[in-house]
Design an enzyme around this catalytic site. Structure first.
Site, PDB file in Angstrom:
ATOM      1  CG  HIS A   1      -1.599   1.326   0.998  1.00 39.27           C
ATOM      2  ND1 HIS A   1      -2.716   1.436   0.571  1.00 39.27           N
ATOM      3  CD2 HIS A   1      -0.650   2.381   2.115  1.00 39.27           C
ATOM      4  CE1 HIS A   1      -3.667   2.406   1.356  1.00 39.27           C
ATOM      5  NE2 HIS A   1      -2.408   3.316   1.834  1.00 39.27           N
ATOM      6  CD  GLU A   2       2.256   3.413   3.421  1.00 40.41           C
ATOM      7  OE1 GLU A   2       2.651   4.553   2.542  1.00 40.41           O
ATOM      8  OE2 GLU A   2       1.221   3.588   4.299  1.00 40.41           O
TER       9      GLU A   2
ATOM     10  CG  HIS B   1       0.569   6.213  -0.540  1.00 39.77           C
ATOM     11  ND1 HIS B   1      -0.449   7.047  -1.805  1.00 39.77           N
ATOM     12  CD2 HIS B   1       0.684   5.837   0.372  1.00 39.77           C
ATOM     13  CE1 HIS B   1      -1.388   6.521  -0.222  1.00 39.77           C
ATOM     14  NE2 HIS B   1      -0.869   6.327   1.032  1.00 39.77           N
TER      15      HIS B   1
ATOM     16  CG  HIS C   1       6.012  10.344  -6.048  1.00 37.48           C
ATOM     17  ND1 HIS C   1       7.608  10.951  -5.598  1.00 37.48           N
ATOM     18  CD2 HIS C   1       6.260  12.175  -6.441  1.00 37.48           C
ATOM     19  CE1 HIS C   1       7.660  12.567  -5.444  1.00 37.48           C
ATOM     20  NE2 HIS C   1       7.661  13.301  -5.912  1.00 37.48           N
TER      21      HIS C   1
END
Length: 225
Positions: free
Chosen positions: A95-96, A99, A103
């Protein structure tokens, strides 16, 4: 009475969502992954598979304190994720990574959220102070200024929702595709990852909902002054 009702609702809702996410995380922390990878290893592989090689993965203290900082390209994983081989650790780590992928590809909601972080942080620190001054000295302008500052914090939480949902969607697609284990993934891994990330998403939804309700409450109070 309305304020106290909102406060009680916030406490109950917050406690319920925290219980749910910890229950889901702890449940699937008992099961190892078919890839036999720690959270850090899973994160590194997902980043590399997406052509991302400039993100530093770090271990941080705490539980479920995981985050990605787009300003310095740092992915921080908590103690229960970084060096643990479990379905929960894999789901949170991926999940991280979602991100970081956002980006890298310039995902617009993430760019908007990053842009309003300074204003939202400033607003969250000062709005209560302005509100108290406005009430004590009966200055309506200060009361409205407090609402505006608080509104930026609410906007940040609203913008956060699509960012978090999209990161989970990317993580589930990656895990569900079996990319970590050479095409092999179990139903338990799919189900567990979905459950853990859905529980995490509910905390963001609950926080945004309560912030919106409080904003509406303060707007109503301002309109009646």
């Amino acid at each position: 009475m309305t304020y106290w009702a909102l406060l009680i609702l916030a406490i109950v809702l917050g406690a319920a969502t925290q219980f749910y996410i910890h229950h889901a995380f702890n449940k699937y922390s008992r099961y190892e992954t078919s890839a036999r990878m720690t959270g850090a290893q899973a994160a590194r592989k997902m980043l590399e598979d997406n052509g991302i090689h400039d993100v530093d993965i770090r271990r941080i203290s705490g539980n479920l304190t995981d985050n990605y900082d787009p300003r310095n390209h740092v992915l921080s994983l908590s103690e229960s994720v970084y060096d643990k081989d479990s379905i929960s650790a894999m789901a949170v780590a991926c999940h991280e990574c979602g991100h970081a992928v956002q980006h890298a590809c310039g995902y617009m909601p993430l760019r908007v959220r990053t842009a309003i972080v300074p204003v939202a942080n400033f607003g969250s620190r000062i709005w209560v102070f302005l509100l108290i001054l406005g009430l004590i000295f009966n200055i309506l302008a200060l009361y409205w200024l407090a609402i505006i500052c608080f509104g930026f914090s609410v906007l940040f939480q609203i913008v956060t929702l699509p960012v978090e949902f999209n990161a989970s969607k990317r993580a589930l697609a990656y895990v569900g595709g079996g990319s970590l284990a050479g095409g092999s993934v179990t139903d338990r891994e799919r189900r567990g990852s979905r459950t853990v990330l859905r529980a995490a998403a509910l905390t963001y939804v609950a926080n945004a909902l309560m912030s919106i309700l409080y904003l509406l409450y303060y707007l109503n109070r301002a309109g009646s002054r």
